[in-house]
Scaffold this motif. Structure first.
Motif, PDB file in Angstrom:
ATOM      1  N   ARG A 245      28.067  28.084 -20.822  1.00 58.69           N
ATOM      2  CA  ARG A 245      27.681  26.896 -21.586  1.00 58.69           C
ATOM      3  C   ARG A 245      27.093  25.818 -20.677  1.00 58.69           C
ATOM      4  O   ARG A 245      26.168  25.108 -21.067  1.00 58.69           O
ATOM      5  CB  ARG A 245      28.889  26.363 -22.361  1.00 58.69           C
ATOM      6  CG  ARG A 245      29.303  27.287 -23.514  1.00 58.69           C
ATOM      7  CD  ARG A 245      30.350  26.682 -24.431  1.00 58.69           C
ATOM      8  NE  ARG A 245      31.643  26.532 -23.785  1.00 58.69           N
ATOM      9  CZ  ARG A 245      32.234  25.357 -23.567  1.00 58.69           C
ATOM     10  NH1 ARG A 245      31.630  24.237 -23.926  1.00 58.69           N
ATOM     11  NH2 ARG A 245      33.422  25.299 -23.003  1.00 58.69           N
ATOM     12  N   GLN A 246      27.616  25.700 -19.456  1.00 61.49           N
ATOM     13  CA  GLN A 246      27.071  24.723 -18.522  1.00 61.49           C
ATOM     14  C   GLN A 246      25.632  25.062 -18.146  1.00 61.49           C
ATOM     15  O   GLN A 246      24.763  24.183 -18.112  1.00 61.49           O
ATOM     16  CB  GLN A 246      27.935  24.662 -17.270  1.00 61.49           C
ATOM     17  CG  GLN A 246      29.268  23.953 -17.460  1.00 61.49           C
ATOM     18  CD  GLN A 246      30.126  23.997 -16.210  1.00 61.49           C
ATOM     19  OE1 GLN A 246      30.088  24.984 -15.469  1.00 61.49           O
ATOM     20  NE2 GLN A 246      30.899  22.963 -15.980  1.00 61.49           N
ATOM     21  N   ILE A 247      25.384  26.333 -17.876  1.00 61.77           N
ATOM     22  CA  ILE A 247      24.037  26.757 -17.505  1.00 61.77           C
ATOM     23  C   ILE A 247      23.063  26.522 -18.664  1.00 61.77           C
ATOM     24  O   ILE A 247      21.959  25.986 -18.480  1.00 61.77           O
ATOM     25  CB  ILE A 247      24.035  28.238 -17.080  1.00 61.77           C
ATOM     26  CG1 ILE A 247      24.819  28.405 -15.774  1.00 61.77           C
ATOM     27  CG2 ILE A 247      22.610  28.757 -16.920  1.00 61.77           C
ATOM     28  CD1 ILE A 247      25.121  29.846 -15.421  1.00 61.77           C
ATOM     29  N   ALA A 248      23.489  26.913 -19.871  1.00 58.54           N
ATOM     30  CA  ALA A 248      22.623  26.750 -21.041  1.00 58.54           C
ATOM     31  C   ALA A 248      22.331  25.274 -21.307  1.00 58.54           C
ATOM     32  O   ALA A 248      21.177  24.893 -21.580  1.00 58.54           O
ATOM     33  CB  ALA A 248      23.277  27.390 -22.263  1.00 58.54           C
ATOM     34  N   ALA A 249      23.359  24.426 -21.214  1.00 58.57           N
ATOM     35  CA  ALA A 249      23.170  23.000 -21.481  1.00 58.57           C
ATOM     36  C   ALA A 249      22.265  22.360 -20.443  1.00 58.57           C
ATOM     37  O   ALA A 249      21.415  21.514 -20.765  1.00 58.57           O
ATOM     38  CB  ALA A 249      24.530  22.302 -21.513  1.00 58.57           C
TER      39      ALA A 249
END
Length: 291
Positions: A245-249
């Motif tokens: 989720r961090q990478i996507a955000a």
């Protein structure tokens, strides 16, 4: 230039006596990331030559899958160390599969030089178990042939004259110095053994401490310890989910011309994304090793 950390997992690094053929055979089926085939402490003096020959044959014939194969030789200040190194070099030339040689009681880079000359081209690992070794950790980590470091906390405790404590207070300075050195030069580093192999709660606590400090894994003395170490040093499902989720955000924020993102109420910057990618790489390497 600092070497990049390898994605290969080293959560569980199990010592196996080089003199025990049954144990060597069983090791091929154990769920460990790496094996230290021990010619030093685990082998009696009158068994050293036999163990050396047995291990050379096993490493030429047996399939240990994706497990890293590390051989701990005797110290070059003993009657057996030089012969161990010479025999290993010959065995490797004859087809024995060895990923690294572990040198005991490394106190300075010079302790690695002789083994490096006797066994060319094979990565070296250093046992960090002396007070002088702690003080010279950075110089040892900078050695061009060094790939990894192993904490020898039992020998270090003996040399320090320290008592066992669950929080390992006496070990903290040495552990920290070696961790800093390993990370500065991109080396693998694994924590020392936990002696009470039936004490699962104690092992779990020490694994969690080592993981939180930054170690890649833990050396183990018994197969019963494998599951706890493997779980402790692997990214959890929650950590993997957060990393994704961090990478996507962050990618979404970057596409919108922003330099940071927010996930679960926390700022996500480049450094957090780098950590997230490392976590996913570790998870992928663990899954690959298990195949």
């Amino acid at each position: 230039m600092v070497a990049a950390l390898r994605p290969r997992p080293y959560r569980s690094v199990l010592y196996i006596p080089g003199s025990k053929e049954r144990a060597l055979d069983k090791a091929r089926e154990l769920d460990c990331d790496a094996i230290i085939f021990d010619l030093e402490d685990a082998v009696a003096p009158d068994e050293k030559a036999n163990a050396r020959a047995l291990l050379a044959r096993v490493l030429a014939e047996a399939d240990f899958g994706g497990r890293a194969r590390i051989v701990r030789v005797n110290g070059l200040d003993t009657d057996w160390g030089r012969e161990d190194a010479i025999a290993l070099a010959a065995a490797i030339r004859a087809g024995a599969m060895v990923d690294a040689i572990l040198v005991p009681k490394v106190s300075s880079p010079a302790d690695l030089d002789t083994v490096a000359a006797l066994v060319p081209d094979i990565p070296l690992w250093a046992m960090m178990e002396t007070a002088l070794g702690m003080l010279n950790a950075a110089a040892i980590a900078a050695h061009p042939r060094l790939e990894g470091m192993v904490m020898g906390t039992n020998d270090l405790a003996r040399e320090l004259g320290s008592r066992f404590r669950q929080d390992r207070l006496a070990m903290q300075a040495g552990l920290g110095l070696c961790l800093l050195a390993a990370r500065a030069y991109g080396r693998i580093i694994v924590d020392g053994v936990y002696n009470a192999f039936k004490d699962e709660a104690g092992l779990m606590a020490e694994c969690e401490q080592g993981r939180d400090m930054g170690f890649d894994g833990k050396t183990l003395i018994h197969p019963a310890q494998l599951a706890i170490a493997n779980a402790a040093f692997a990214p959890s499902e929650a950590e993997i989910d957060l990393a994704r989720r961090q990478i996507a955000a962050f990618e979404e924020a970057k596409a919108a011309g922003q330099g940071v993102a927010v996930v679960d109420g926390r700022i996500v910057e480049n450094l957090h994304v780098a950590t997230a990618r490392q976590a996913l790489a570790r998870a992928e390497a663990i899954a690959e090793r298990a195949k």
